[in-house]
Design a protein around this motif. Structure first.
Motif, mmCIF file in Angstrom:
data_model
loop_
_atom_site.group_PDB
_atom_site.id
_atom_site.type_symbol
_atom_site.label_atom_id
_atom_site.label_comp_id
_atom_site.label_asym_id
_atom_site.label_seq_id
_atom_site.Cartn_x
_atom_site.Cartn_y
_atom_site.Cartn_z
ATOM 1 N N GLN A 1 -14.694 2.177 -26.730
ATOM 2 C CA GLN A 1 -14.159 1.808 -25.417
ATOM 3 C C GLN A 1 -12.666 2.114 -25.348
ATOM 4 O OE1 GLN A 1 -15.808 0.725 -22.697
ATOM 5 N NE2 GLN A 1 -13.885 0.729 -21.572
ATOM 6 N N TYR A 2 -11.953 1.798 -26.418
ATOM 7 C CA TYR A 2 -10.519 2.081 -26.506
ATOM 8 C C TYR A 2 -10.270 3.580 -26.391
ATOM 9 C CZ TYR A 2 -5.759 2.131 -28.409
ATOM 10 O OH TYR A 2 -4.409 2.327 -28.592
ATOM 11 N N LEU A 3 -11.100 4.379 -27.081
ATOM 12 C CA LEU A 3 -10.984 5.840 -26.982
ATOM 13 C C LEU A 3 -11.156 6.296 -25.537
ATOM 14 C CD1 LEU A 3 -12.961 6.975 -30.131
ATOM 15 C CD2 LEU A 3 -10.604 7.569 -29.612
ATOM 16 N N SER A 4 -12.153 5.734 -24.881
ATOM 17 C CA SER A 4 -12.415 6.103 -23.489
ATOM 18 C C SER A 4 -11.234 5.749 -22.581
ATOM 19 C CB SER A 4 -13.678 5.390 -23.010
ATOM 20 O OG SER A 4 -13.940 5.696 -21.675
ATOM 21 N N GLU A 5 -10.676 4.580 -22.802
ATOM 22 C CA GLU A 5 -9.559 4.114 -21.971
ATOM 23 C C GLU A 5 -8.267 4.887 -22.243
ATOM 24 O OE1 GLU A 5 -9.440 -0.022 -22.927
ATOM 25 O OE2 GLU A 5 -11.259 -0.454 -21.770
ATOM 26 N N ASN A 6 -8.133 5.442 -23.436
ATOM 27 C CA ASN A 6 -6.897 6.118 -23.829
ATOM 28 C C ASN A 6 -7.081 7.603 -24.071
ATOM 29 O OD1 ASN A 6 -4.793 3.867 -24.198
ATOM 30 N ND2 ASN A 6 -6.631 3.068 -25.180
ATOM 31 N N ARG A 7 -8.055 8.193 -23.434
ATOM 32 C CA ARG A 7 -8.360 9.615 -23.672
ATOM 33 C C ARG A 7 -7.223 10.547 -23.256
ATOM 34 N NH1 ARG A 7 -12.137 7.939 -19.995
ATOM 35 N NH2 ARG A 7 -11.696 8.513 -17.843
ATOM 36 N N ASN A 8 -6.321 10.089 -22.403
ATOM 37 C CA ASN A 8 -5.202 10.928 -21.961
ATOM 38 C C ASN A 8 -3.925 10.696 -22.763
ATOM 39 O OD1 ASN A 8 -6.736 12.157 -19.938
ATOM 40 N ND2 ASN A 8 -6.373 10.435 -18.558
ATOM 41 N N ASP A 9 -3.963 9.714 -23.672
ATOM 42 C CA ASP A 9 -2.806 9.444 -24.533
ATOM 43 C C ASP A 9 -3.124 10.042 -25.903
ATOM 44 O OD1 ASP A 9 -0.985 8.330 -26.397
ATOM 45 O OD2 ASP A 9 -0.685 6.595 -25.098
ATOM 46 N N GLU A 10 -2.579 11.217 -26.150
ATOM 47 C CA GLU A 10 -2.944 11.981 -27.345
ATOM 48 C C GLU A 10 -2.716 11.203 -28.639
ATOM 49 O OE1 GLU A 10 -1.767 16.197 -29.369
ATOM 50 O OE2 GLU A 10 -1.773 16.100 -27.182
ATOM 51 N N GLU A 11 -1.616 10.484 -28.746
ATOM 52 C CA GLU A 11 -1.311 9.759 -29.983
ATOM 53 C C GLU A 11 -2.295 8.619 -30.221
ATOM 54 O OE1 GLU A 11 2.317 7.255 -32.065
ATOM 55 O OE2 GLU A 11 2.772 8.590 -30.393
ATOM 56 N N LYS A 12 -2.507 7.784 -29.197
ATOM 57 C CA LYS A 12 -3.446 6.660 -29.343
ATOM 58 C C LYS A 12 -4.861 7.168 -29.598
ATOM 59 C CE LYS A 12 -1.032 3.262 -26.503
ATOM 60 N NZ LYS A 12 -1.084 2.469 -25.272
ATOM 61 N N PHE A 13 -5.253 8.202 -28.846
ATOM 62 C CA PHE A 13 -6.591 8.763 -28.992
ATOM 63 C C PHE A 13 -6.793 9.297 -30.408
ATOM 64 C CE2 PHE A 13 -9.864 11.996 -28.728
ATOM 65 C CZ PHE A 13 -10.849 11.363 -27.967
ATOM 66 N N SER A 14 -5.816 10.033 -30.915
ATOM 67 C CA SER A 14 -5.905 10.619 -32.254
ATOM 68 C C SER A 14 -6.055 9.553 -33.325
ATOM 69 C CB SER A 14 -4.661 11.432 -32.551
ATOM 70 O OG SER A 14 -4.891 12.776 -32.402
ATOM 71 N N GLN A 15 -5.232 8.534 -33.234
ATOM 72 C CA GLN A 15 -5.283 7.463 -34.224
ATOM 73 C C GLN A 15 -6.617 6.719 -34.180
ATOM 74 O OE1 GLN A 15 -1.807 5.169 -33.283
ATOM 75 N NE2 GLN A 15 -0.449 6.511 -34.454
ATOM 76 N N ALA A 16 -7.089 6.420 -32.987
ATOM 77 C CA ALA A 16 -8.348 5.695 -32.849
ATOM 78 C C ALA A 16 -9.526 6.548 -33.322
ATOM 79 C CB ALA A 16 -8.553 5.262 -31.398
ATOM 80 N N LEU A 17 -9.503 7.834 -32.990
ATOM 81 C CA LEU A 17 -10.582 8.727 -33.418
ATOM 82 C C LEU A 17 -10.592 8.855 -34.939
ATOM 83 C CD1 LEU A 17 -12.895 10.569 -32.626
ATOM 84 C CD2 LEU A 17 -11.234 12.425 -32.381
ATOM 85 N N GLU A 18 -9.417 8.955 -35.533
ATOM 86 C CA GLU A 18 -9.323 9.041 -36.993
ATOM 87 C C GLU A 18 -9.910 7.788 -37.642
ATOM 88 O OE1 GLU A 18 -5.839 9.379 -40.348
ATOM 89 O OE2 GLU A 18 -5.535 10.422 -38.438
#
Length: 60
Positions: free
Chosen positions: A8-25
């Motif tokens: 859900q966090y990934l979905s909400e932050n898909r446009n924030d490259e840094e947050k998305f990258s960290q969460a995906l990792e």
């Protein structure tokens, strides 16, 4: 944060490259190695059918 919340966090932050990258990792680091089946040419047809039947039974 469990995996559902992390997705859900990934979905909400898909446009924030840094947050998305960290969460995906983090999400990918939690992934466990799944069982790998041998190539179909290496096992008998009955065994393949049993594997498929077991998977179908799991979905019910």
């Amino acid at each position: 944060m469990n995996n559902t919340e992390l997705r859900q966090y990934l979905s909400e932050n898909r446009n924030d490259e840094e947050k998305f990258s960290q969460a995906l990792e983090l999400l990918m680091s939690r992934k466990t190695e799944s069982f790998k089946y041998p190539l179909p040419s290496e096992i008998e047809i009955e065994e393949i059918e049993a594997i498929f039947q077991a998977k179908l039974n799991q979905k019910q």
